[in-house]
Design a protein around this motif. Structure first.
Motif, PDB file in Angstrom:
ATOM      1  N   ASP A  94       0.747  -1.210   0.013  1.00  0.00           N
ATOM      2  CA  ASP A  94      -0.140   0.076  -0.010  1.00  0.00           C
ATOM      3  C   ASP A  94       0.890   1.457  -0.059  1.00  0.00           C
ATOM      4  OD1 ASP A  94      -2.625  -1.080  -0.204  1.00  0.00           O
ATOM      5  OD2 ASP A  94      -2.892  -1.173   1.970  1.00  0.00           O
ATOM      6  N   SER A 117      -5.630  -1.386  -0.863  1.00  0.00           N
ATOM      7  CA  SER A 117      -6.347  -0.338  -0.261  1.00  0.00           C
ATOM      8  C   SER A 117      -6.702   1.036  -0.989  1.00  0.00           C
ATOM      9  CB  SER A 117      -5.604   0.294   1.038  1.00  0.00           C
ATOM     10  OG  SER A 117      -5.384  -0.809   2.164  1.00  0.00           O
ATOM     11  N   LYS A 147      -8.800  -6.116   2.746  1.00  0.00           N
ATOM     12  CA  LYS A 147      -7.194  -6.273   3.090  1.00  0.00           C
ATOM     13  C   LYS A 147      -7.419  -7.405   4.428  1.00  0.00           C
ATOM     14  CE  LYS A 147      -3.101  -5.206   4.938  1.00  0.00           C
ATOM     15  NZ  LYS A 147      -2.950  -6.136   5.794  1.00  0.00           N
TER      16      LYS A 147
END
Length: 203
Positions: A94, A117, A147
């Motif tokens: 991320d 994300s 996630k």
């Protein structure tokens, strides 16, 4: 040897069953559908592998891929996810904002930010409002986020297979990718799995 089904009291199994609206004490019907018997008398019963070919980076398709993968793995089905094209960018860390080695690769990562994300909806994205609403609804109704599902998948032993061609084309390095990915493979590996009886899902 095939992986044994997860114990029915396993908290991860129960959590997935709760998200899916399943009874954790009753194996899903598709578990029986994946079971195949050897033709020779006395041969052990074996379970077909499930290979999910994840080529889209869209939020809802990523979500569906991980729900199916975790549910299958929790039910004792050996599960692999082949990550290719935009599907592979989902599994970049991320915190990696820009990836690539040349200006075209970097520009692609700017236009489609990598990381689980930062997924966008294929429809009704509305500059990020759509994913925000989907996340809010998921929290409201107790649905695991992508996630969380990814963490479950790794814990359940789902094999994440990055595509070597996509890594080369997008200029992705192993240090760009999340922990838990296997060694990069090519299309021939997937074809061999399917030729040996694995059940395919394209998402």
């Amino acid at each position: 040897m095939p992986r044994k089904p997860a114990p029915l009291f396993d908290p991860i199994t129960e959590a997935i069953a709760d998200v899916e609206g399943l009874d954790p004490q009753v194996p899903p019907a598709f578990t029986r559908a994946f079971a195949t018997s050897e033709t020779e008398p006395g041969a052990e019963r074996r379970t077909r592998e499930l290979v999910i070919i994840c080529y889209s980076g869209d939020l809802e398709k990523t979500w569906a891929s991980l729900i199916l993968a975790t549910t299958a793995a929790a039910s004792g089905v050996p599960t692999k996810i082949f990550l290719t094209f935009w599907g592979l960018q989902t599994f970049v860390k991320d915190q990696r904002r820009i990836t690539g080695r040349n200006w075209m690769q970097r520009m692609l990562s700017v236009m489609q930010r990598p990381g689980i994300s930062h997924r966008k909806l294929s429809k009704m994205n509305f500059l990020g409002m759509g994913p925000w609403m989907m996340g809010s609804l998921a929290r409201q109704y107790g649905v695991a986020s992508p996630k969380e599902l990814l963490d479950m998948a790794v814990a359940l032993g789902v094999e994440l297979m990055p595509c070597q061609m996509t890594m080369d084309m997008f200029g992705l390095r192993r240090e760009d990718m999340i922990d838990g990915l296997g060694e990069p493979v090519g299309a021939a590996t997937v074809v061999e799995l399917l030729a040996n009886g694995a059940a395919p899902l394209f998402i």
